[in-house]
Design a protein around this motif. Structure first.
Motif, PDB file in Angstrom:
ATOM      1  N   VAL A  43       0.630  -1.064   0.261  1.00  0.00           N
ATOM      2  CA  VAL A  43       0.116  -0.463   0.117  1.00  0.00           C
ATOM      3  C   VAL A  43       0.761   1.185   0.291  1.00  0.00           C
ATOM      4  CG1 VAL A  43      -1.753   1.638   0.935  1.00  0.00           C
ATOM      5  CG2 VAL A  43      -1.742  -1.193   1.401  1.00  0.00           C
ATOM      6  N   VAL A  44       0.397   1.753  -1.100  1.00  0.00           N
ATOM      7  CA  VAL A  44       1.435   3.365  -1.445  1.00  0.00           C
ATOM      8  C   VAL A  44       0.016   4.182  -1.155  1.00  0.00           C
ATOM      9  CG1 VAL A  44       3.994   2.563  -2.110  1.00  0.00           C
ATOM     10  CG2 VAL A  44       1.192   3.254  -3.780  1.00  0.00           C
ATOM     11  N   LEU A  45       0.802   5.865  -0.629  1.00  0.00           N
ATOM     12  CA  LEU A  45      -0.196   6.503  -0.639  1.00  0.00           C
ATOM     13  C   LEU A  45       0.221   8.230  -1.652  1.00  0.00           C
ATOM     14  CD1 LEU A  45      -1.821   8.368   1.396  1.00  0.00           C
ATOM     15  CD2 LEU A  45       0.151   9.632   2.210  1.00  0.00           C
ATOM     16  N   LEU A  46      -0.989   7.866  -2.296  1.00  0.00           N
ATOM     17  CA  LEU A  46      -0.983   8.222  -3.537  1.00  0.00           C
ATOM     18  C   LEU A  46      -0.614   9.917  -3.201  1.00  0.00           C
ATOM     19  CD1 LEU A  46      -5.016   7.923  -4.299  1.00  0.00           C
ATOM     20  CD2 LEU A  46      -2.726   7.796  -6.161  1.00  0.00           C
ATOM     21  N   ARG A  47       0.684  10.576  -4.564  1.00  0.00           N
ATOM     22  CA  ARG A  47       0.862  12.008  -3.711  1.00  0.00           C
ATOM     23  C   ARG A  47      -0.352  13.292  -4.675  1.00  0.00           C
ATOM     24  NH1 ARG A  47       6.125  14.058  -3.408  1.00  0.00           N
ATOM     25  NH2 ARG A  47       6.987  11.509  -4.064  1.00  0.00           N
TER      26      ARG A  47
END
Length: 192
Positions: A43-47
């Motif tokens: 899971v990566v945070l949207l920029r």
């Protein structure tokens, strides 16, 4: 390690849990492969952009997660719950033809084990209060309120902070530095 990437407007950290609803074919296929191969995803945070966009810009520090539960929801979507395993750095990423993001990731070193110092004694109390919310209780997370990592990780996930601030907190590797920043942010929230 080569894994699927799941860009979101939310974060999850080690030992944290987050419920997700899947409806896009690329993510249903990802879930099927993950379950079949007994592996997770990151899971990566949207920029910027939104979660359903065909292309996404995201931060390169995220969390490798494992699926802990899945079920068909009343709205017809597939619901899953994932639990954070380890923070990772996305070294390289690309997009498959079906739109699924894939990345080569490296697991970051574990953060130092540390008790919550007395000067941050308010933070576990805030976390206890947040943990009473029914949605949080339903996730059945085990939280060690004396462990600086746990308290910092859960507050980073749960406090209403802007996403750039959340990402800065995610990227910190020192749990006491994270608690110090969280205390400053809480004081700012209290002041309005």
């Amino acid at each position: 390690m080569n894994v699927p990437l799941f860009p979101l407007n939310s974060i999850v950290l080690p030992r944290g849990r987050i419920p997700l609803q899947l409806f896009e074919p690329r993510y249903i296929d990802m879930l099927t492969r993950c379950l079949k191969e007994d592996r997770g995803f990151v899971v990566v945070l949207l920029r910027d952009g939104n979660e359903t966009a065909s292309t996404a810009a995201f931060y390169d520090i995220g969390t490798y997660v494992r699926i802990t539960d899945f079920q068909q929801l009343e709205n017809g979507l597939l619901g899953i719950t994932v639990e954070g395993v380890a923070k990772v750095s996305v070294v390289r990423s690309w997009q498959q033809e079906d739109g699924l993001n894939i990345g080569d990731v490296e697991v970051l070193l574990d953060e130092a084990d540390s008790k919550v110092p007395g000067r941050f004694s308010e933070l576990p109390s805030v976390l206890r209060a947040l943990s009473q919310h029914p949605v949080i209780r339903d996730l059945e997370m085990e939280v060690d309120y004396e462990d600086a990592r746990h308290v910092g990780w859960r507050l980073t996930e749960l406090l209403p902070l802007d996403k750039q601030e959340k990402q800065r907190l995610v990227e910190l590797q020192d749990p006491l530095e994270r608690l110090s920043r969280l205390q400053e942010l809480l004081e700012a929230l209290e002041e309005g």
